[in-house]
Design a protein around this motif. Structure first.
Motif, short mmCIF file in Angstrom:
data_model
loop_
_atom_site.label_atom_id
_atom_site.label_comp_id
_atom_site.label_asym_id
_atom_site.label_seq_id
_atom_site.Cartn_x
_atom_site.Cartn_y
_atom_site.Cartn_z
N ASP A 133 0.76 -0.67 0.32
CA ASP A 133 -0.10 0.15 0.31
C ASP A 133 0.58 1.28 -0.13
O ASP A 133 1.94 1.34 0.79
N TYR A 134 0.40 2.92 -1.05
CA TYR A 134 1.06 3.27 -0.48
C TYR A 134 0.27 4.59 -0.40
O TYR A 134 -0.92 4.62 -0.60
N PHE B 298 -3.29 4.01 -3.40
CA PHE B 298 -3.27 2.32 -3.58
C PHE B 298 -2.46 1.38 -3.29
O PHE B 298 -1.48 1.65 -2.89
N GLU B 299 -2.55 0.70 -4.40
CA GLU B 299 -2.19 -1.22 -3.99
C GLU B 299 -0.97 -1.01 -5.52
O GLU B 299 -1.16 -1.08 -6.22
N LEU B 300 -0.15 -1.65 -4.68
CA LEU B 300 1.59 -1.92 -6.49
C LEU B 300 1.58 -3.22 -5.80
O LEU B 300 2.18 -3.51 -4.77
N PHE B 301 1.51 -3.84 -6.38
CA PHE B 301 2.01 -5.88 -6.58
C PHE B 301 3.87 -5.30 -7.34
O PHE B 301 3.55 -5.26 -8.08
N GLN B 302 4.41 -5.37 -6.05
CA GLN B 302 5.81 -5.62 -6.82
C GLN B 302 6.94 -6.82 -5.69
O GLN B 302 6.71 -7.10 -4.57
N GLY B 303 8.24 -7.33 -6.52
CA GLY B 303 8.68 -7.84 -5.19
C GLY B 303 9.10 -7.30 -4.08
O GLY B 303 9.72 -6.42 -3.71
N ILE B 304 9.69 -8.10 -3.28
CA ILE B 304 10.18 -8.06 -1.60
C ILE B 304 11.47 -6.76 -2.33
O ILE B 304 11.83 -6.09 -1.38
N ASN B 305 12.92 -7.71 -3.18
CA ASN B 305 13.56 -6.57 -3.60
C ASN B 305 13.76 -5.26 -4.23
O ASN B 305 14.90 -4.96 -4.33
N ASP B 306 12.44 -5.66 -4.50
CA ASP B 306 12.38 -4.14 -5.97
C ASP B 306 12.28 -2.71 -4.64
O ASP B 306 11.66 -2.93 -3.68
N PRO B 307 12.85 -1.86 -5.93
CA PRO B 307 13.04 -0.46 -4.36
C PRO B 307 11.71 0.12 -4.19
O PRO B 307 11.10 -0.09 -5.28
N LEU C 1 2.60 2.66 2.92
CA LEU C 1 2.49 1.99 4.16
C LEU C 1 2.66 0.28 4.87
O LEU C 1 3.23 -0.19 4.20
N PHE C 2 2.48 0.80 5.96
CA PHE C 2 3.03 -0.95 6.91
C PHE C 2 1.41 -1.32 6.64
O PHE C 2 -0.05 -0.88 7.23
N GLY C 3 1.52 -2.30 6.04
CA GLY C 3 0.16 -2.95 6.35
C GLY C 3 -0.35 -4.27 7.37
O GLY C 3 0.85 -4.50 8.19
N THR C 4 -0.95 -4.90 7.38
CA THR C 4 -1.91 -5.81 8.55
C THR C 4 -0.98 -6.92 7.36
O THR C 4 -1.62 -8.36 7.87
N GLY C 5 -1.00 -7.00 5.98
CA GLY C 5 -0.20 -8.23 5.63
C GLY C 5 -1.23 -8.94 4.95
O GLY C 5 -3.25 -8.48 5.62
#
Length: 109
Positions: free
Chosen positions: A5-6, A15-24, A40-44
């Motif tokens: 979440d950004y 908005f939400e963005l689907f990206q890899g863990i290592n992506d900046p 943002l920090f989400g609940t997962g």
């Protein structure tokens, strides 16, 4: 890959963005173009189990439990009549001793 979440601090666009863990981490807002974007920090995400073998099928239905109980009772009543009789003694077979065949060279010199 996780969904993040950004939120933009300048225009409050979320908005939400689907990206890899290592992506900046993204910094530029796609709505206003300013560099005020923060992740943002989400609940997962919740774990979703799909297919057979999860939850609903892990537990037996009431009809199955009742049928199993009936079967168990009928098996135990049959077992009680058998337990009263004594088992017949087993016959033992007499074994004759035999010398094992020798391998290799014979005892003759």
């Amino acid at each position: 890959m996780p969904t993040y979440d950004y939120q933009c601090d300048a225009c409050d666009h979320e908005f939400e963005l689907f990206q890899g863990i290592n992506d900046p981490v993204k910094k530029k807002c796609p709505e206003c173009g300013k560099l005020k974007l923060r992740r943002l920090f989400g609940t997962g995400a919740a774990v979703v189990f799909k297919g057979s073998g999860f939850y609903e099928t892990d537990y037996r239905s009431d009809s199955y439990k009742k049928a199993a109980e009936k079967d168990k009772k009928s098996q135990s009543s049959k077992g009680d009549s058998k337990s009263d009789s004594k088992p017949s003694p087993k016959k033992t077979e007499s074994k004759t001793e035999s010398k094992p065949a020798s391998r290799g060279k014979s005892d003759k010199s």
